[in-house]
Write a protein that holds these residues in place. Structure first.
Motif, PDB file in Angstrom:
ATOM      1  N   LEU A  22      -6.510  35.920  -3.590  1.00 33.07           N
ATOM      2  CA  LEU A  22      -5.843  35.761  -2.301  1.00 33.07           C
ATOM      3  C   LEU A  22      -4.668  34.798  -2.405  1.00 33.07           C
ATOM      4  CD1 LEU A  22      -8.726  35.570   0.334  1.00 33.07           C
ATOM      5  CD2 LEU A  22      -7.109  37.427  -0.045  1.00 33.07           C
ATOM      6  N   SER A  23      -4.829  33.715  -3.155  1.00 34.61           N
ATOM      7  CA  SER A  23      -3.749  32.741  -3.250  1.00 34.61           C
ATOM      8  C   SER A  23      -2.532  33.350  -3.924  1.00 34.61           C
ATOM      9  CB  SER A  23      -4.199  31.493  -4.015  1.00 34.61           C
ATOM     10  OG  SER A  23      -4.345  31.780  -5.393  1.00 34.61           O
ATOM     11  N   HIS A  24      -2.728  34.284  -4.854  1.00 34.91           N
ATOM     12  CA  HIS A  24      -1.604  34.916  -5.530  1.00 34.91           C
ATOM     13  C   HIS A  24      -0.951  35.977  -4.648  1.00 34.91           C
ATOM     14  CE1 HIS A  24      -2.247  32.953  -9.370  1.00 34.91           C
ATOM     15  NE2 HIS A  24      -3.534  33.117  -9.173  1.00 34.91           N
ATOM     16  N   GLN A  25      -1.695  36.537  -3.708  1.00 33.13           N
ATOM     17  CA  GLN A  25      -1.144  37.570  -2.846  1.00 33.13           C
ATOM     18  C   GLN A  25      -0.340  36.994  -1.689  1.00 33.13           C
ATOM     19  OE1 GLN A  25      -4.418  40.010  -1.685  1.00 33.13           O
ATOM     20  NE2 GLN A  25      -4.616  40.961  -3.686  1.00 33.13           N
ATOM     21  N   GLU A  26      -0.419  35.704  -1.480  1.00 31.69           N
ATOM     22  CA  GLU A  26       0.309  35.096  -0.377  1.00 31.69           C
ATOM     23  C   GLU A  26       1.815  35.109  -0.606  1.00 31.69           C
ATOM     24  OE1 GLU A  26      -1.166  31.193   0.441  1.00 31.69           O
ATOM     25  OE2 GLU A  26      -3.218  31.881   0.507  1.00 31.69           O
ATOM     26  N   ILE A  27       2.223  35.223  -1.856  1.00 29.25           N
ATOM     27  CA  ILE A  27       3.642  35.140  -2.178  1.00 29.25           C
ATOM     28  C   ILE A  27       4.091  36.426  -2.860  1.00 29.25           C
ATOM     29  CG2 ILE A  27       5.324  33.996  -3.643  1.00 29.25           C
ATOM     30  CD1 ILE A  27       4.041  31.418  -3.176  1.00 29.25           C
ATOM     31  N   ILE A  28       5.157  36.998  -2.329  1.00 30.96           N
ATOM     32  CA  ILE A  28       5.800  38.152  -2.958  1.00 30.96           C
ATOM     33  C   ILE A  28       6.842  37.598  -3.916  1.00 30.96           C
ATOM     34  CG2 ILE A  28       7.269  40.158  -2.539  1.00 30.96           C
ATOM     35  CD1 ILE A  28       6.013  40.245   0.289  1.00 30.96           C
ATOM     36  N   PRO A  29       6.926  38.120  -5.135  1.00 35.42           N
ATOM     37  CA  PRO A  29       7.940  37.621  -6.072  1.00 35.42           C
ATOM     38  C   PRO A  29       9.348  37.708  -5.475  1.00 35.42           C
ATOM     39  CG  PRO A  29       6.412  39.089  -7.196  1.00 35.42           C
ATOM     40  CD  PRO A  29       6.096  39.167  -5.731  1.00 35.42           C
ATOM     41  N   LEU A  30      10.170  36.736  -5.780  1.00 31.03           N
ATOM     42  CA  LEU A  30      11.519  36.696  -5.236  1.00 31.03           C
ATOM     43  C   LEU A  30      12.348  37.911  -5.630  1.00 31.03           C
ATOM     44  CD1 LEU A  30      12.356  32.906  -5.601  1.00 31.03           C
ATOM     45  CD2 LEU A  30      12.015  34.187  -3.492  1.00 31.03           C
ATOM     46  N   THR A  31      12.079  38.469  -6.804  1.00 29.55           N
ATOM     47  CA  THR A  31      12.833  39.650  -7.230  1.00 29.55           C
ATOM     48  C   THR A  31      12.613  40.820  -6.268  1.00 29.55           C
ATOM     49  OG1 THR A  31      11.010  40.242  -8.721  1.00 29.55           O
ATOM     50  CG2 THR A  31      12.880  39.071  -9.683  1.00 29.55           C
ATOM     51  N   LYS A  32      11.440  40.889  -5.661  1.00 34.17           N
ATOM     52  CA  LYS A  32      11.159  41.946  -4.688  1.00 34.17           C
ATOM     53  C   LYS A  32      11.627  41.553  -3.287  1.00 34.17           C
ATOM     54  CE  LYS A  32       7.277  43.841  -7.215  1.00 34.17           C
ATOM     55  NZ  LYS A  32       5.836  44.103  -7.229  1.00 34.17           N
ATOM     56  N   SER A  33      11.662  40.258  -3.009  1.00 32.03           N
ATOM     57  CA  SER A  33      12.034  39.778  -1.679  1.00 32.03           C
ATOM     58  C   SER A  33      13.503  39.997  -1.358  1.00 32.03           C
ATOM     59  CB  SER A  33      11.722  38.283  -1.550  1.00 32.03           C
ATOM     60  OG  SER A  33      10.353  38.058  -1.688  1.00 32.03           O
ATOM     61  N   ILE A  34      14.347  39.985  -2.370  1.00 33.45           N
ATOM     62  CA  ILE A  34      15.793  40.109  -2.127  1.00 33.45           C
ATOM     63  C   ILE A  34      16.135  41.438  -1.459  1.00 33.45           C
ATOM     64  CG2 ILE A  34      16.462  41.071  -4.357  1.00 33.45           C
ATOM     65  CD1 ILE A  34      18.878  39.127  -4.240  1.00 33.45           C
ATOM     66  N   LYS A  35      15.324  42.444  -1.703  1.00 30.80           N
ATOM     67  CA  LYS A  35      15.574  43.770  -1.132  1.00 30.80           C
ATOM     68  C   LYS A  35      15.420  43.783   0.386  1.00 30.80           C
ATOM     69  CE  LYS A  35      14.013  45.841  -5.407  1.00 30.80           C
ATOM     70  NZ  LYS A  35      12.926  46.521  -6.077  1.00 30.80           N
ATOM     71  N   GLU A  36      14.766  42.765   0.940  1.00 25.38           N
ATOM     72  CA  GLU A  36      14.528  42.698   2.382  1.00 25.38           C
ATOM     73  C   GLU A  36      15.746  42.242   3.172  1.00 25.38           C
ATOM     74  OE1 GLU A  36      11.105  40.288   3.205  1.00 25.38           O
ATOM     75  OE2 GLU A  36       9.955  41.230   1.595  1.00 25.38           O
ATOM     76  N   TYR A  37      16.774  41.753   2.490  1.00 28.72           N
ATOM     77  CA  TYR A  37      17.906  41.149   3.183  1.00 28.72           C
ATOM     78  C   TYR A  37      19.154  42.016   3.082  1.00 28.72           C
ATOM     79  CZ  TYR A  37      14.812  37.221   3.248  1.00 28.72           C
ATOM     80  OH  TYR A  37      13.723  36.426   3.465  1.00 28.72           O
ATOM     81  N   ASN A  38      19.842  42.141   4.209  1.00 23.64           N
ATOM     82  CA  ASN A  38      21.114  42.845   4.248  1.00 23.64           C
ATOM     83  C   ASN A  38      22.204  41.834   3.905  1.00 23.64           C
ATOM     84  OD1 ASN A  38      23.400  44.297   4.755  1.00 23.64           O
ATOM     85  ND2 ASN A  38      22.983  44.625   6.927  1.00 23.64           N
ATOM     86  N   LEU A  39      22.605  41.808   2.648  1.00 23.33           N
ATOM     87  CA  LEU A  39      23.574  40.816   2.197  1.00 23.33           C
ATOM     88  C   LEU A  39      25.005  41.175   2.598  1.00 23.33           C
ATOM     89  CD1 LEU A  39      22.096  39.967  -1.317  1.00 23.33           C
ATOM     90  CD2 LEU A  39      21.794  38.753   0.843  1.00 23.33           C
ATOM     91  N   LYS A  40      25.164  42.277   3.330  1.00 25.13           N
ATOM     92  CA  LYS A  40      26.490  42.670   3.791  1.00 25.13           C
ATOM     93  C   LYS A  40      26.800  42.093   5.167  1.00 25.13           C
ATOM     94  CE  LYS A  40      26.590  46.794   0.996  1.00 25.13           C
ATOM     95  NZ  LYS A  40      26.602  48.245   0.934  1.00 25.13           N
ATOM     96  N   SER A  41      25.780  41.624   5.865  1.00 24.45           N
ATOM     97  CA  SER A  41      26.012  41.028   7.187  1.00 24.45           C
ATOM     98  C   SER A  41      25.909  39.505   7.084  1.00 24.45           C
ATOM     99  CB  SER A  41      24.987  41.545   8.199  1.00 24.45           C
ATOM    100  OG  SER A  41      23.737  40.933   8.001  1.00 24.45           O
TER     101      SER A  41
END
Length: 161
Positions: A22-41
């Motif tokens: 559970l403690s390892h599932q609390e954090i999504i790796p940053l490499t996957k997190s970047i896809k969540e952001y619209n860096l064009k806005s």
């Protein structure tokens, strides 16, 4: 009697492994997190900077706790302050409340990172090497720091050196 001891031992092992997972599932790796952001806005960039500053500041602080290093410490402090500044720029409301919320998130991420680092040390005798999340996030953070520092410099932030 022996069967009860074995059953208790199995239950303890199961609970420990479940909590560890559970403690390892609390954090999504940053490499996957970047896809969540619209860096064009502009707001997407600010959200990206706030989140990555928060995570990287927490990671560097956790690493500095076990491997004291001024570079990690200064980067952690600069990024943590950057997370607060960016969050204030996004929300533009009660600064004290935002700072408290960001500080709580930093402590939460730092706790998870520290737990992973300690578990890795007990398993592998290394703090960073062997922990895929820590290795991956450290690499992502080292790539992120120049971008964050440019942003902070453009907003007249005074760096800790």
């Amino acid at each position: 009697m022996k069967i009860k001891k074995i059953i208790y031992l199995l239950i303890i092992i199961f609970v420990f492994n479940y909590n560890s997972a559970l403690s390892h599932q609390e954090i999504i790796p940053l490499t996957k997190s970047i896809k969540e952001y619209n860096l064009k806005s502009p707001i997407g960039k600010l959200n990206y900077l706030a989140y990555f500053s928060l995570r990287c500041g927490s990671l560097f602080s956790s690493i500095n706790d076990v491997i004291p290093n001024n570079n990690y410490l200064n980067a952690a402090l600069n990024l943590q302050e950057g997370a607060v500044i960016t969050a204030i720029m996004i929300e533009k409301v009660n600064q004290k409340e935002i700072k408290e919320r960001v500080d709580n998130k930093i402590q939460s991420y730092k706790s998870v990172y520290s737990k992973i680092i300690q578990e890795n040390f007990y398993k592998n005798g290394e703090y960073i090497n062997g922990a895929s999340l820590i290795e991956s996030d450290e690499k992502s953070c080292k790539n992120f720091v120049p971008r964050a520092y440019r942003f902070l410099k453009n907003n007249r932030f005074n760096f800790r050196k």
